[in-house]
Scaffold this motif. Structure first.
Motif, short mmCIF file in Angstrom:
data_model
loop_
_atom_site.label_atom_id
_atom_site.label_comp_id
_atom_site.label_asym_id
_atom_site.label_seq_id
_atom_site.Cartn_x
_atom_site.Cartn_y
_atom_site.Cartn_z
N THR B 45 0.84 -1.19 0.00
CA THR B 45 0.00 0.00 0.00
C THR B 45 0.88 1.24 0.00
OG1 THR B 45 -0.12 -0.02 2.37
CG2 THR B 45 -1.83 -1.17 1.22
N HIS B 49 -0.90 8.05 1.00
CA HIS B 49 -0.34 8.65 2.19
C HIS B 49 -0.39 10.17 2.09
CE1 HIS B 49 2.02 9.39 5.64
NE2 HIS B 49 2.98 9.98 4.95
N LYS B 54 1.36 14.67 10.75
CA LYS B 54 2.26 15.82 10.74
C LYS B 54 1.47 17.11 10.54
CE LYS B 54 6.51 17.34 10.79
NZ LYS B 54 7.28 17.19 12.03
N GLU B 57 0.09 18.40 13.70
CA GLU B 57 1.03 19.08 14.58
C GLU B 57 1.24 20.53 14.17
OE1 GLU B 57 4.69 16.95 14.67
OE2 GLU B 57 3.78 15.14 15.50
N PHE B 338 -5.68 -0.24 9.50
CA PHE B 338 -4.22 -0.33 9.49
C PHE B 338 -3.79 -1.73 9.88
CE2 PHE B 338 -0.14 1.18 11.72
CZ PHE B 338 0.59 1.00 10.57
N GLU B 371 -3.78 4.85 5.27
CA GLU B 371 -2.78 5.75 4.69
C GLU B 371 -1.35 5.39 5.08
OE1 GLU B 371 -2.27 9.52 6.31
OE2 GLU B 371 -3.32 9.10 8.14
N ARG B 372 -1.06 4.16 5.03
CA ARG B 372 0.26 3.69 5.39
C ARG B 372 0.73 2.69 4.35
NH1 ARG B 372 -1.27 4.66 11.37
NH2 ARG B 372 -1.85 6.65 10.58
N ALA B 373 1.95 2.28 4.45
CA ALA B 373 2.44 1.35 3.45
C ALA B 373 3.32 0.30 4.07
CB ALA B 373 3.25 2.11 2.41
N VAL B 374 3.18 -0.91 3.58
CA VAL B 374 4.05 -1.99 4.03
C VAL B 374 4.40 -2.84 2.83
CG1 VAL B 374 4.10 -4.17 5.28
CG2 VAL B 374 3.28 -2.15 6.39
N ILE B 375 5.64 -3.13 2.68
CA ILE B 375 6.04 -4.05 1.63
C ILE B 375 6.78 -5.19 2.29
CG2 ILE B 375 7.39 -4.35 -0.46
CD1 ILE B 375 7.08 -1.21 -0.68
N LEU C 101 6.79 -1.01 12.27
CA LEU C 101 7.19 -0.50 10.96
C LEU C 101 6.95 1.00 10.88
CD1 LEU C 101 5.75 -3.23 8.58
CD2 LEU C 101 8.11 -2.90 9.23
N GLU C 102 5.81 1.42 11.40
CA GLU C 102 5.45 2.82 11.32
C GLU C 102 6.40 3.67 12.17
OE1 GLU C 102 1.84 3.77 13.13
OE2 GLU C 102 1.71 5.71 12.16
N LEU C 107 9.90 7.86 12.87
CA LEU C 107 10.71 8.44 13.94
C LEU C 107 12.13 7.86 13.99
CD1 LEU C 107 7.96 8.57 16.59
CD2 LEU C 107 9.49 10.46 16.20
N ARG C 118 12.12 -1.44 7.10
CA ARG C 118 12.84 -0.78 6.01
C ARG C 118 12.33 0.65 5.89
NH1 ARG C 118 9.86 -0.75 1.27
NH2 ARG C 118 11.64 -0.66 -0.10
N PHE C 121 8.70 2.65 3.32
CA PHE C 121 7.42 1.99 3.08
C PHE C 121 6.27 2.92 3.41
CE2 PHE C 121 5.81 1.29 7.31
CZ PHE C 121 6.93 1.24 8.10
N PHE C 122 6.55 3.97 4.14
CA PHE C 122 5.49 4.87 4.57
C PHE C 122 5.71 6.25 3.96
CE2 PHE C 122 3.46 6.76 8.63
CZ PHE C 122 2.32 7.04 7.92
N VAL C 123 6.90 6.80 4.16
CA VAL C 123 7.19 8.10 3.57
C VAL C 123 7.62 7.89 2.12
CG1 VAL C 123 7.88 9.07 5.77
CG2 VAL C 123 9.57 8.03 4.33
N PRO C 134 10.05 12.07 9.24
CA PRO C 134 9.09 13.18 9.21
C PRO C 134 8.58 13.62 10.58
CG PRO C 134 8.51 11.51 7.61
CD PRO C 134 9.62 10.95 8.42
N LEU C 135 8.39 12.70 11.50
CA LEU C 135 7.78 13.10 12.76
C LEU C 135 8.80 13.53 13.80
CD1 LEU C 135 4.69 10.80 13.27
CD2 LEU C 135 4.78 13.17 12.58
N ARG C 136 10.08 13.57 13.44
CA ARG C 136 11.05 14.13 14.38
C ARG C 136 10.94 15.64 14.41
NH1 ARG C 136 16.69 11.19 15.04
NH2 ARG C 136 15.92 9.06 15.22
#
Lengths: 131, 406, 138
Positions: B45, B49, B54, B57, B338, B371-375, C101-102, C107, C118, C121-123, C134-136
């Protein structure tokens, strides 16, 4: 196992009129309280820009009132909130935070179109020309 | 004369998605198949995203209410409700009873239309388009009820710190009750269709069986867990809003297959209809539920809150941390999709290609929610040495490795 | 300001009990949990990482839901910001995979023993290549 009777539903659908609303030839009916197009009544607006600060979508820009229009005395800076309906998410946060209840709300929703769509005409229409 | 036999492992990689794997949302299931049988699935996925955590914040607490409503279209009132309750915990505010009841009405209407949507999509996935159209037509009634209550069909923007953003008149309450009664009748009918129609039962029963222990270990939530006999429901355990008085019945089934998950959803939609009707009939009258947004506190004291809500898809949690400044220091969103999507790659193994969209739809994936990704990577070295049918049929050496057949 | 937050302990509103642990004890605590309550006795709801820049720490909270009473408890630990390394619990509780993973990707907390970790996978990959988390806090 008895099957649910789908046949009456089929017959009813065949004989009945289509459920699809032929928008835009036929208007979809919405509630009177539907959150539609809204604009500032410049007779009440004082140009405080609280709505522009609070807008989550950043759709409101404080704009100068043209010189040929008569701004009320309570608006010394002669600015008004111009809403960009293309950006607006219609959350009505501006309506609820306005300290002077200056916003006029409608249930008008047909705002799609090729041109830029803002509240300029509607808002300035609430003012009179300078004589 | 043949003197040599070359064995090739016949596995084909089939991309399911990312356009329309089951729902019209972007997710890619990379399926490795041996003949018709799926031996491995990678959930891939990340097409959606948007970096909302963020963004939160960088905006004020109040702006975030509206940003968070846009995390997901289907379940926007539960998202805003759980965030607003976190803010109320930090502020030490408490809305009045009427506001709490109205929140419950909004959230339960949302549950009904969400469950109708995914059941309709399931009918479409198995090729029963007439049923899809029929359910979607009746779903419009719920959308109308939501429009009467909140002022928009989908984007409710209904929750506010200290209450809700518009009151409900008695006449409108009667109209909503009438619509929900009509829908309840249809829900009973559709439940029967799903129980008895052979098109549905043949495609869903025994497909994607999930054991109870797997559901808990892999943090599968909501109707997916309840279809496997796990009795979890944040409405009952946390008793937020008016759920202390309007106790929902928790629907649990033991079969654990795709059909059980869909049936849990129909039953829950019926329970939700009951809750809406009873909430509307005994709507408290302890003053206006609408707080004056101009007088709400501007300053948030330092503090942290972790709130849970039972979204249509399962337990949805928000962690909000304030350091006393204008913006939140941290907002963490964990949506049920998720874990339901990322942790469930093991579910598809051993079933056929045609079952893949069925299993995915039965998980009710909401891609924009997660809205996340995992491979997950293939171990190419080992792939050549092990026959794939053996893998899927439960070879001990591979199964024993836990959850991911990598 | 943030210093007091990190030490607050006790409760996360509303009524989530907080247990503070050393980072080295995370694995043993989860092993104990499995032994005490069984595989079906709890699930890891989410892992929340918070960058506490002023203290030079990254706080990692494991929100664990105890079944069948569905009580949420918080297992709170913190790792230094310049060397954020924790032991992975994916082999004990596979449901922690998504959270680990997230937290790693956003972070930069390294979960030792998680083979699926790895970047990117998210950013988006262009952000990941720059080594930005990104979240730092900047």
């Amino acid at each position: 196992m008895a099957r649910p009777r789908l046949l009456p539903a089929v017959v009813r659908s065949l004989l009945g009129r289509p459920s699809t609303v032929q928008y835009p030839y036929v208007k979809t009916e919405v509630e009177a309280a539907y959150r539609g197009r809204h604009y500032a009544d410049l007779k009440k607006c004082t140009g405080c820009s609280l709505c522009a600060i609070e807008c989550p979508a950043d759709a409101i820009a404080m704009t100068q009132i043209p010189a040929h229009l008569e701004a009320p005395k309570s608006n010394p800076r002669r600015v008004y909130p111009k809403i960009d309906y293309g950006r607006c998410v219609f959350c009505y946060r501006c309506v609820t935070v306005c300290p002077f209840d200056a916003y006029v709300t409608t249930n008008f929703y047909g705002m799609a179109g090729p041109r830029e769509n803002t509240s300029e005409q509607l808002s300035l229409g609430t003012l009179e020309r300078v004589v | 004369m043949v003197d040599k036999v070359v064995e090739l492992p016949v596995t084909i990689e089939i991309p399911v998605g990312p356009q329309h794997p089951a729902l019209h949302e972007p997710v890619l299931l990379k399926a490795y198949v041996d003949g018709e049988t799926v031996v491995k699935v990678e959930v891939n996925t990340g097409y959606n995203h948007r970096g909302i955590e963020k963004l939160c914040e960088q905006n004020t607490f109040y702006k975030d209410i509206f940003i968070i409503g846009r995390v997901c279209g289907i379940c926007n009132t539960v998202h805003t409700d759980v965030y607003v309750r976190a803010l109320e915990q930090i502020l030490g505010l408490e809305p009045n009873r009427r506001a709490k009841y109205l929140r419950v009405v909004a959230m339960e209407l949302e549950r009904i239309h969400s469950h109708m949507l995914i059941n309709a999509v399931m009918a479409e996935v198995v090729g029963f388009d007439t049923l899809f159209m029929s359910i979607m037509l009746d779903r419009e009634k719920v959308m109308k009820a939501k429009e009467i209550l909140t002022g928009a069909r989908v984007m409710a923007d209904y929750m506010m710190v200290g209450g809700v953003r518009r009151d409900l008149s008695d006449a409108d309450a009667g109209r909503i009750a009438k619509l929900v009664e009509q829908v309840r009748e249809r829900l009973t009918y559709y439940k029967r269709v799903f129980e008895e129609d052979t098109t549905i039962t043949k495609r869903l029963m025994g497909v994607g069986v999930l054991k109870r222990v797997d559901a808990v270990r892999h943090t599968l939530l909501g109707p997916v867990a309840r279809g496997s006999g796990v009795r979890i429901d944040a409405r009952v355990s946390d008793r937020y809003d008016a759920y202390d008085e309007l106790q929902p019945e928790v629907v649990v089934r033991g079969e654990g297959d795709s059909w059980a998950r869909m049936m849990v959803r129909w039953d829950e939609a019926l329970v939700s209809a009951e809750i809406v009707l009873s909430a509307l009939s005994k709507l408290p009258r302890d003053g206006s539920p609408v707080p004056d947004e101009r007088k709400l506190p501007r300053k948030f004291p330092p503090g942290e809150a972790y709130t849970r809500v039972e979204a249509p898809r399962g337990e949805l949690t928000y962690y909000v941390m304030s350091d006393g400044k204008a913006n939140p220091y941290r907002v963490k969103i964990r949506t049920p999709s998720f874990t339901n999507i990322v942790n469930s790659a093991f579910l598809y193994e051993g079933y056929t290609i045609a079952d893949l969209p069925v299993i995915l739809a039965s998980l009710d994936p909401c891609i924009s929610c997660m809205e996340r990704a995992v491979i997950t990577d293939l171990r190419t070295g080992e792939r050549r040495t092990v026959p794939f049918t053996q893998l899927s049929r439960g070879d001990k050496a591979w199964r024993g490795r836990g959850f991911y057949l990598l | 300001m943030t210093a007091t937050l990190a030490q607050a302990g006790g409760f996360v509103k509303p009524n989530r009990r907080v247990f503070t642990l050393e980072p080295s004890r995370v694995r043993s605590v989860f092993l104990d949990l499995v032994r005490e309550r069984g595989q079906e006795g709890f699930y890891v709801s989410t892992i929340v990482g918070v960058d506490l820049k002023e203290e030079g720490l990254i706080r990692v909270d494991y929100f664990v839901v105890l079944l069948p009473e569905e009580e949420t408890v918080v297992l709170r630990t913190a790792v230094p910001r310049d060397n954020p390394v924790l032991d992975s619990i994916v082999d004990i509780v596979p449901g922690a995979l998504s959270g680990e993973l997230e937290t790693h990707d956003l972070l930069g907390v390294l979960f030792q023993g998680n083979p699926y970790l790895r970047r990117g996978f998210f950013v988006p990959s262009d952000v990941a290549e720059k080594g930005v988390y990104p979240l730092r806090r900047g």
